[in-house]
Enzyme design. Sequence first.
Site, PDB file in Angstrom:
ATOM      1  CB  ALA A  69      36.238 103.842 121.747  1.00 32.12           C
TER       2      ALA A  69
ATOM      3  NE  ARG B 237      45.686 105.939 109.480  1.00 32.93           N
ATOM      4  CZ  ARG B 237      46.100 104.684 109.315  1.00 32.93           C
ATOM      5  NH1 ARG B 237      46.710 104.332 108.199  1.00 32.93           N
ATOM      6  NH2 ARG B 237      45.894 103.779 110.245  1.00 32.93           N
TER       7      ARG B 237
ATOM      8  CE  LYS C  66      38.331 103.526 112.381  1.00 36.49           C
ATOM      9  NZ  LYS C  66      39.672 102.943 112.193  1.00 36.49           N
TER      10      LYS C  66
ATOM     11  CG  ASP D 178      37.356  99.880 111.886  1.00 38.01           C
ATOM     12  OD1 ASP D 178      37.394  98.738 112.373  1.00 38.01           O
ATOM     13  OD2 ASP D 178      38.353 100.622 111.809  1.00 38.01           O
TER      14      ASP D 178
ATOM     15  N   GLY E 138      48.578  94.727 111.060  1.00 37.02           N
ATOM     16  CA  GLY E 138      49.475  93.974 111.929  1.00 37.02           C
ATOM     17  C   GLY E 138      49.811  92.627 111.304  1.00 37.02           C
TER      18      GLY E 138
ATOM     19  CE  LYS F  89       4.453 117.326 105.913  1.00 37.04           C
ATOM     20  NZ  LYS F  89       3.437 118.111 106.670  1.00 37.04           N
TER      21      LYS F  89
ATOM     22  CE1 TYR G 169       3.975 119.934 100.043  1.00 37.83           C
ATOM     23  CE2 TYR G 169       2.110 121.327 100.626  1.00 37.83           C
ATOM     24  CZ  TYR G 169       3.143 120.483 101.004  1.00 37.83           C
ATOM     25  OH  TYR G 169       3.339 120.180 102.323  1.00 37.83           O
TER      26      TYR G 169
ATOM     27  CE1 TYR H 263       3.549 125.809 110.215  1.00 36.57           C
ATOM     28  CE2 TYR H 263       4.850 126.986 108.581  1.00 36.57           C
ATOM     29  CZ  TYR H 263       4.636 126.596 109.894  1.00 36.57           C
ATOM     30  OH  TYR H 263       5.519 126.994 110.875  1.00 36.57           O
TER      31      TYR H 263
END
Length: 458
Positions: free
Chosen positions: A10, A15, A22, A103, A140, A352, A367, A388
């Site tokens: 959560a 930092r 995160k 994390d 800790g 592509k 191409y 296109y």
Amino acid sequence: MKLAVVILAAGLGKRMKSKVPKVLHSVLGRPMIAYVLDAVRKISSDSVVVVVGHGAEDVKKIIGLEGISYVEQERQLGTGHAANCASGILSGFIGNVLILNGDYPLITSKSIKKFISEHEKSGSGVSVLTSVVENPTGYGRVVRDGLGDVERIVEERDATSEERKITEINSGAYCAKSSFLWDALSGISSRNKQKEYYLTDIIEIASNNGRKVSGILASDSDEMLGVNDRIQLSVIEAILKKRTNDALMRSGVTMVDPSSTYISPGVNIGADTTIYPHTYIYGDSRIGKGSTIGPSVWIEDSKLGDGAVVKSSCYITQSVIKKDVTIGPFTHVRPQARIMDGAKIGNFVEIKKSSVGAGSKVPHLSYVGDAKLGKNVNVGAGTITCNYDGYDKYETIIGDGAFIGSDTMLVAPIRLGRGATTGAGSTITKDVPEGGLAIGRARQKIIENWRAKPRRKD
């Protein structure tokens, strides 16, 4: 005994100095929480709950819904509060609850299995996975009693000078009996410098109530490293990179410079393949045996067959490249491309959403998009499939053995039959029959004895 897993995901991570949650920051091309989920999925569990908060919808979208329940921590009031958010969804569950941080991307299923096994053998009400490190700054500290059981865990910001000298740290992984866990979480307070509900407080609650608390040492201290800032993120990526590259080299892959080679764990590379420097192979990718990749190549979510050669400065994503294909240099292979056996895609070519048949060649400066090329097609330099019209994409189909002259514009939708040929410099707007020659260019006009008028000088 049954097992439920709760993953805490959560936090924003102040930092990190980022708007990105995160746990979604990338390690070797994948969000760090993905590694935690990988480890969890390899153990037998009855339920997996992810606690989300900042960027909840982004987290759900990226890691998916399959086999996962989500619960939202609307206000970030600490790790204890986050864990307690899962109590509702697991209210009927009876068994052990494993709590992990999202994390900690270096943690492995092997370590998790060992942790759960030792917790069950110990008969403890709660166990914590710990590690001894040279520099415990930021973590800790684990405070043990005279019998060696864990008495409490003190966060660094709340620790005394003596407690800060302790080198055994809390990994953030806990295993607790559900019958104890939810009662303990409801009893923690926010009387600390951060005014937060610490998950670590359940250790002291258990100890004060006569419950055994085990501190189980991890066999690899690297696995306990978390991410609080981008410096730690880079340290973890370096460790995971070395772990991954070493395993590949042991399996028969040559890396000219492992320090500059970045490969996601889970990528499969066959023996006798050589990886040159500054190469990145990420996601769900597979490279066959005896291939040559690089230097300076990016491959993501792609499959390459045996004997493939990818030369310098190529970018390949979400594509399939079969055996003995040569790509590059300076080639861009975009999603949904399929390059068949023995084909050649040369320098400054973009492919592509197209298939290129076996033995076909697109050697340079072209191409090819939304196209199907048959076998042994030769595409001349400067060819473009004009797919296109500003509104929709259209398909170009080229039959086996066709020869496309240099600087041909193929205006889709269009079909060229088997063995068809186009003249160099043509714009082709109509279908070409099998064996036909199509020339579509303006008549050349010559003005003799012509000289440009001199420019006027102001």
